[in-house]
Design an enzyme around this catalytic site. Structure first.
Site: not given
Length: 371
Positions: A36, A119, A137
């Site tokens: 990520e 996030y 996102d």
């Protein structure tokens, strides 16, 4: 809109059409976390080889926590936005010290770590631990703004909170991992920024913007302030033994701590070769630099709020030539240094074989957009 039917259609598509990506092979929270962070502002195709190499070097929380920052940044070389990996390593060290090396499974604990925002926390906790949390996102913002025909600027915090609240309401508690990944995948592959592929969208029947024919103009996003522009000559200064002048950037600010080639500010990097020589020669006279300057290719490199236009200038140094902050390094030394991406490219194309230079292959423009 029937949210349950939307979720069912989305998950059915994801099950059959999802990409085979290395971080999806298992739901280890550390692997998910690394992926990520790498995927922030970077394309999937670019990330894949970096992810695989990074995991080979630092396969566990302990391995990354105990590594030197120099080795970690070197492994990140070329991905850009180096604060990401520095924050990641610091956060992993916090996990090692505070949580016995186990990535925490609570939102509060995750967001207390260095560089971990809502996030990233939502993505790691939902994908790795199955927590029913939103992970919003840019792809998800775009999908939901079209799905519900949201006319407000998606860059505004209030709009993002609206989207996060909606996703939190509909995320299925027993399939949070697949759902969040499916939303991201839909935005990446189908509901794309410029040309949404509505004809092949698995949830097209739920989309309000498509029904209204306005999907192409959504999401609404305010125009960014124009980036500041700077022009430089990038100097390839070579001694008789073949070594090149390099210097290390300050340990704060842009590209902090990375290595670079010397640069000289010029009025216009795309000026004629003669004009570039005139601008550069005066700056180098005090260092005993040879007057024969070979002017080469033009490169552009964009940071978030800054845009560089660079012109390569190459010369062989006279005996005794010195530079203030420069050191001279050979190819073996440079392989151990971490350079900003633009300097890597210039070194690859200009520091060795003249036949490999861009203008020998029909072009000399190169645009890069990360660091």
């Amino acid at each position: 809109m029937d949210s349950q039917l939307f979720v069912r259609d989305l998950l059915a598509w994801y099950e059959t059409d999802k990409r085979d990506l290395p971080w999806r092979k298992d739901a280890d929270p550390y692997r998910v976390w690394v992926s990520e962070v790498m995927l922030q502002q970077t394309r999937v195709d670019t990330v894949i080889p970096y992810f695989e190499r990074f995991m080979d070097l630092f396969p566990t929380v302990a391995a990354l926590a105990n590594a030197s920052e120099g080795d970690v940044v070197k492994a990140w070389e070329g991905l850009g936005y180096y604060s990401r990996v520095r924050n990641l390593q610091q956060a992993v060290r916090e996990v090692s010290e505070r949580y016995n090396g186990i990535v925490p499974d609570s939102f509060e604990a995750m967001t207390s770590l260095r560089g971990v925002g809502p996030y990233t926390a939502g993505a790691v906790l939902s994908i790795a631990y199955g927590k029913p949390l939103a992970a919003v996102d840019g792809n998800v913002l775009r999908v939901i703004s079209r799905l519900h025909k949201i006319e407000e600027d998606i860059a505004k915090p209030a709009t993002k909170k609206q989207v996060e609240a909606y996703v939190s309401r509909i995320v299925p508690h027993d399939q949070a991992s697949a759902f969040n990944q499916a939303l991201m995948e839909l935005g990446a592959l189908v509901c794309t920024a410029r040309t949404p592929r509505c004809e092949s969208c698995p949830v097209a029947r739920h989309c309000v913007a498509r029904a209204a024919g306005c999907q192409a103009r959504l999401p609404v996003k305010a125009a960014k302030k124009p980036a500041r522009r700077e022009h430089y000559a990038v100097l390839l200064l070579r001694r008789q033994d073949g070594s090149l002048a390099v210097l290390q950037r300050p340990d704060k600010g842009l590209l902090r701590g990375l290595w670079q080639l010397p640069m000289v500010a010029v009025e216009d990097a795309v000026a004629s070769p003669d004009e570039i020589r005139q601008q550069v020669q005066g700056c180098l006279a005090d260092y005993g630099i040879a007057e024969s300057l070979e002017v080469g290719g033009v490169y552009t490199h964009a940071f978030t709020h800054l845009h560089w236009t660079l012109r390569v200038v190459r010369t062989d140094l006279l005996d005794g030539a010195t530079g203030g902050d420069w050191i001279f390094s050979d190819a073996m030394d440079r392989a151990q240094m971490t350079f900003g991406r633009i300097f890597q490219i210039i070194l690859q194309q200009w520091a060795s074989d003249p036949e490999s230079r861009p203008e020998r292959k029909g072009g000399e423009q190169l645009a890069l957009f990360h660091d």
